[in-house]
Design a protein around this motif. Sequence first.
Motif, PDB file in Angstrom:
ATOM      1  N   TRP A 204      45.229  38.188  64.635  1.00  0.00           N
ATOM      2  CA  TRP A 204      45.738  39.485  64.174  1.00  0.00           C
ATOM      3  C   TRP A 204      45.393  40.581  65.144  1.00  0.00           C
ATOM      4  CZ3 TRP A 204      49.253  38.786  60.797  1.00  0.00           C
ATOM      5  CH2 TRP A 204      49.145  37.762  59.872  1.00  0.00           C
TER       6      TRP A 204
ATOM      7  N   LEU B 227      44.406  46.153  57.474  1.00  0.00           N
ATOM      8  CA  LEU B 227      45.453  45.882  56.479  1.00  0.00           C
ATOM      9  C   LEU B 227      46.016  44.471  56.656  1.00  0.00           C
ATOM     10  CD1 LEU B 227      47.505  46.723  54.284  1.00  0.00           C
ATOM     11  CD2 LEU B 227      48.959  47.589  56.114  1.00  0.00           C
ATOM     12  N   LEU B 228      46.189  44.060  57.908  1.00  0.00           N
ATOM     13  CA  LEU B 228      46.735  42.728  58.152  1.00  0.00           C
ATOM     14  C   LEU B 228      45.685  41.649  57.927  1.00  0.00           C
ATOM     15  CD1 LEU B 228      48.816  43.291  61.412  1.00  0.00           C
ATOM     16  CD2 LEU B 228      49.537  43.473  59.052  1.00  0.00           C
TER      17      LEU B 228
ATOM     18  N   PRO C 222      43.841  40.565  53.739  1.00  0.00           N
ATOM     19  CA  PRO C 222      44.476  39.630  52.813  1.00  0.00           C
ATOM     20  C   PRO C 222      44.403  38.179  53.286  1.00  0.00           C
ATOM     21  CG  PRO C 222      45.899  41.513  53.203  1.00  0.00           C
ATOM     22  CD  PRO C 222      44.767  41.624  54.170  1.00  0.00           C
ATOM     23  N   VAL C 223      44.510  37.991  54.607  1.00  0.00           N
ATOM     24  CA  VAL C 223      44.457  36.629  55.136  1.00  0.00           C
ATOM     25  C   VAL C 223      43.050  36.064  55.037  1.00  0.00           C
ATOM     26  CG1 VAL C 223      44.822  35.254  57.200  1.00  0.00           C
ATOM     27  CG2 VAL C 223      46.362  37.107  56.677  1.00  0.00           C
TER      28      VAL C 223
ATOM     29  N   ALA D  34      40.938  36.794  52.717  1.00  0.00           N
ATOM     30  CA  ALA D  34      40.449  36.763  51.334  1.00  0.00           C
ATOM     31  C   ALA D  34      39.897  35.381  50.934  1.00  0.00           C
ATOM     32  CB  ALA D  34      41.544  37.218  50.382  1.00  0.00           C
ATOM     33  N   PRO D  35      40.621  34.289  51.245  1.00  0.00           N
ATOM     34  CA  PRO D  35      40.066  32.978  50.881  1.00  0.00           C
ATOM     35  C   PRO D  35      38.749  32.680  51.583  1.00  0.00           C
ATOM     36  CG  PRO D  35      42.378  32.775  51.464  1.00  0.00           C
ATOM     37  CD  PRO D  35      41.963  34.153  51.835  1.00  0.00           C
TER      38      PRO D  35
ATOM     39  N   LEU E  27      36.082  34.546  49.745  1.00  0.00           N
ATOM     40  CA  LEU E  27      35.851  33.886  48.456  1.00  0.00           C
ATOM     41  C   LEU E  27      35.019  32.622  48.648  1.00  0.00           C
ATOM     42  CD1 LEU E  27      36.769  34.415  45.605  1.00  0.00           C
ATOM     43  CD2 LEU E  27      38.817  33.098  46.058  1.00  0.00           C
TER      44      LEU E  27
ATOM     45  N   TRP F 164      33.535  24.386  48.931  1.00  0.00           N
ATOM     46  CA  TRP F 164      33.929  25.698  49.455  1.00  0.00           C
ATOM     47  C   TRP F 164      33.783  25.749  50.967  1.00  0.00           C
ATOM     48  CZ3 TRP F 164      37.007  28.521  46.932  1.00  0.00           C
ATOM     49  CH2 TRP F 164      36.920  28.679  45.537  1.00  0.00           C
TER      50      TRP F 164
ATOM     51  N   HIS G 168      44.380  27.902  61.248  1.00  0.00           N
ATOM     52  CA  HIS G 168      44.629  29.097  62.060  1.00  0.00           C
ATOM     53  C   HIS G 168      44.432  28.836  63.550  1.00  0.00           C
ATOM     54  CE1 HIS G 168      44.594  31.101  58.163  1.00  0.00           C
ATOM     55  NE2 HIS G 168      45.378  31.967  58.764  1.00  0.00           N
TER      56      HIS G 168
ATOM     57  N   LEU H 222      47.333  39.627  46.279  1.00  0.00           N
ATOM     58  CA  LEU H 222      47.066  39.359  47.697  1.00  0.00           C
ATOM     59  C   LEU H 222      48.371  39.157  48.468  1.00  0.00           C
ATOM     60  CD1 LEU H 222      43.917  37.069  47.517  1.00  0.00           C
ATOM     61  CD2 LEU H 222      44.072  39.347  48.499  1.00  0.00           C
TER      62      LEU H 222
ATOM     63  N   VAL I  21      50.048  42.534  49.031  1.00  0.00           N
ATOM     64  CA  VAL I  21      49.450  43.316  50.123  1.00  0.00           C
ATOM     65  C   VAL I  21      49.759  42.675  51.479  1.00  0.00           C
ATOM     66  CG1 VAL I  21      47.317  44.246  51.042  1.00  0.00           C
ATOM     67  CG2 VAL I  21      47.642  44.146  48.596  1.00  0.00           C
ATOM     68  N   THR I  22      49.738  41.340  51.526  1.00  0.00           N
ATOM     69  CA  THR I  22      50.048  40.655  52.785  1.00  0.00           C
ATOM     70  C   THR I  22      51.426  41.053  53.292  1.00  0.00           C
ATOM     71  OG1 THR I  22      48.757  38.762  52.063  1.00  0.00           O
ATOM     72  CG2 THR I  22      50.266  38.408  53.885  1.00  0.00           C
TER      73      THR I  22
ATOM     74  N   LEU J 215      53.185  43.664  52.348  1.00  0.00           N
ATOM     75  CA  LEU J 215      53.213  45.094  52.689  1.00  0.00           C
ATOM     76  C   LEU J 215      52.788  45.269  54.139  1.00  0.00           C
ATOM     77  CD1 LEU J 215      51.734  47.193  49.738  1.00  0.00           C
ATOM     78  CD2 LEU J 215      54.052  47.226  50.628  1.00  0.00           C
TER      79      LEU J 215
ATOM     80  N   SER K 180      51.417  34.169  57.206  1.00  0.00           N
ATOM     81  CA  SER K 180      51.313  34.594  55.814  1.00  0.00           C
ATOM     82  C   SER K 180      51.791  33.488  54.884  1.00  0.00           C
ATOM     83  CB  SER K 180      52.164  35.845  55.579  1.00  0.00           C
ATOM     84  OG  SER K 180      51.822  36.835  56.492  1.00  0.00           O
TER      85      SER K 180
ATOM     86  N   ASN L 273      49.459  30.714  54.526  1.00  0.00           N
ATOM     87  CA  ASN L 273      48.313  31.140  53.729  1.00  0.00           C
ATOM     88  C   ASN L 273      48.561  31.129  52.233  1.00  0.00           C
ATOM     89  OD1 ASN L 273      45.626  32.114  54.705  1.00  0.00           O
ATOM     90  ND2 ASN L 273      46.968  32.783  56.348  1.00  0.00           N
TER      91      ASN L 273
ATOM     92  N   VAL M  31      45.543  30.591  49.720  1.00  0.00           N
ATOM     93  CA  VAL M  31      45.109  31.651  48.816  1.00  0.00           C
ATOM     94  C   VAL M  31      45.219  31.167  47.373  1.00  0.00           C
ATOM     95  CG1 VAL M  31      45.700  33.933  47.922  1.00  0.00           C
ATOM     96  CG2 VAL M  31      45.694  33.532  50.380  1.00  0.00           C
TER      97      VAL M  31
ATOM     98  N   VAL N 143      41.912  30.809  45.013  1.00  0.00           N
ATOM     99  CA  VAL N 143      41.766  31.726  43.885  1.00  0.00           C
ATOM    100  C   VAL N 143      41.814  30.953  42.565  1.00  0.00           C
ATOM    101  CG1 VAL N 143      42.841  33.627  42.659  1.00  0.00           C
ATOM    102  CG2 VAL N 143      42.670  33.711  45.121  1.00  0.00           C
TER     103      VAL N 143
END
Lengths: 217, 222, 253
Positions: B149, B165-166, B169-170, B172-173, B176, B196, B207, C134, C137-138, C140, C166, C169, C173, C177
Amino acid sequence: MSTVVDFHKVVAVAGGFPVLAGLDIEIAPGEIVHLRGSNGVGKTSFLRACAGLIPIRAGEANVLGFDMRVDRRAPRRYIGLLGHENHLYTDLWVREHLEFRASVVGASEGDVGAALRRVGLSERLWSVPIERLSAGQRRRVAIASVLISRPQLWLLDEPHAALDSEGREFLDGILIDAASSGATVVFASHERDVLKSVASREVTLRGGRLWEDSGAA
Amino acid sequence: MLHEVLLVARKDLRVEWRSKVTIGQVAPLALLVLVVFAFAFDANARLLGLGAGGLFWVAVLFGGTLLIQRAFDLETDDGNFDAFRMSTIGAPSLFLGKSLGVFIQVVLLELVLGPGVALLYDVRIDDWFLLLAAALAGTVAFSVCGVLWGVMAAGVRVRATLLPLLLIPVLAPVLLAGSRAFETAFGVRAEAGWTWASVMFVIAAVHTAIGVGTFGFLLEEG
Amino acid sequence: MSQIPDSKHMTATLGTRILGSVAVAAVLLMTLLGLVVSPEDLVQGHAVRMLYLHVPSIWIAYAAFVLTAASSVLFLIRSRSRADGGRHHDRLAGSAAEVGVLFAGITLVTGMLWGRVTWGTYWQWDARLTTTVLLFVTYLGYLALRRLPADPIVRGRRSAVMALISFVNVPIVHFSVDWWRTLHQKASLSVGRRPEITGEMYWTLLYSTLTVTVVASWLIVHRYRVIRLEELRDEEALNALIASRLREDDVGN
């Protein structure tokens, strides 16, 4: 190879504007070409098009025998480009930066020292962060980076900017040597008088194409 | 290719060695974030202990985003990307080299943050092996995503706002999975921390593959 | 002469006029079916009617993102071989993503309203809601990337790679989740009894899905055309500029 750069009616677009509009030019090996013209006539764009950094939209363009419409990456390894920017990692020491550039092109550490001596950068500055150097000293380091890669085609955008008279003499010597060993040099510069001695040919651009050409010497 | 990867990574680390941005600025800033979290949770030791794993990764995300920004600013500031485009270094090598450089710097950041979390939030480590494996997986995943990114936002005027912003969200996992794995390693949650951790290894692998395959598309101008 | 086709060939073709009229009529019927004809749920009462917008929206959002990803892959593969540089796929990816974001937004809003009625709170850390937010937002971010000023081909490549990542993903995701929520909050997931969807409710839901699909296709077609018109306008301006520069014999720079 009879010509190093062979552009025929080239149109190139950058930033939504036709920066080159029907440019015709041929440059032979060993020439030192001085590109002239006022701001925004396409000098930088011509150099970047030769380097394959901007795409050709129409016309024919060959650089070092490679058709730029087919693969504009192909000639890059034989080209040394110095843009408006110096392409320097300003946090690094002078020597470290050049050692990195040297290792990318497969040159040795000895080449680094030789290049720095050639641009006249005194040895006490070799182990100083580039950000502490003056603009002219940085320009010298940038020229040394190009020198290390021993390009067949030198593309220099305002290389004399920020250089003092001693620096210009060093640069002129380097360009003459490069040309006499068979490489080709194209540089853009506003400063006509200083450079008349070096260039074998003067080319003036206007409106994205050739306006005046003194012809090969 | 390995030679090129190492060249790029070594260059980035040398820049860090000379500028000390990671150690001198980003790491202290991330430590500060740990302190601010304590304000948010009213210094409730129990809550901080429970959330320590997640707070660690949020601090890594925060500091790491700055590192990625920096890793690309040093390429765009003086037109160094042009030098890369003109060089023989391939896009995949550049991607892996930048990722390796970022990885090592994020590890440095974590070496500061880890003890910080342990001391400030009073964490005891039950499973060192899981902790290290999860940290490794999460950091690799973070680095490759970040570089992927980072190059997209590189040189753009609005990069400082666009990159997070980019990226978030990617990631997030990863956040978590990293949080849950650390909680298991800290013994506050008796769940499958190893699963996990392996989720993060999968994310890292996916990626890396995408980056090696597509970095060339992102580097060329026009 | 302008090469830009007039509206009969762009924004107002017979095909899309019919599609548009069908969409409007279908939405009216959907409103009628959803609000009047279909029965209340035994447990959820009138709240169940949210279903007819909520479920089709998320389906369309996912379908649009699939379209974006597929077009992006085609763009990356074919951009070198096609005459227009693969711009067709780029436009399709962009317009589908816009519509996808719109419907993901509708899903979130209806989901939260529904949650307020059935759970008593707007937001639950429900796996599907979290995944959707998620995703929202991705994409967006994807639209923000598309808006950056850049050479069209550069922008196209950049956005195509982003769309690809994306999309890859989405399952990651979703899985993480989902697993997170089911692992240790099983109780909170049971939203009470799920409405049994049978009879009129079933047919209404099926019909709504069809309607929303028609509306979304109509929107995508029009967004595609507007993007294409913008590109044609830029292209024409550029060609005029090139022509005028090529004509200039001795004037100015």
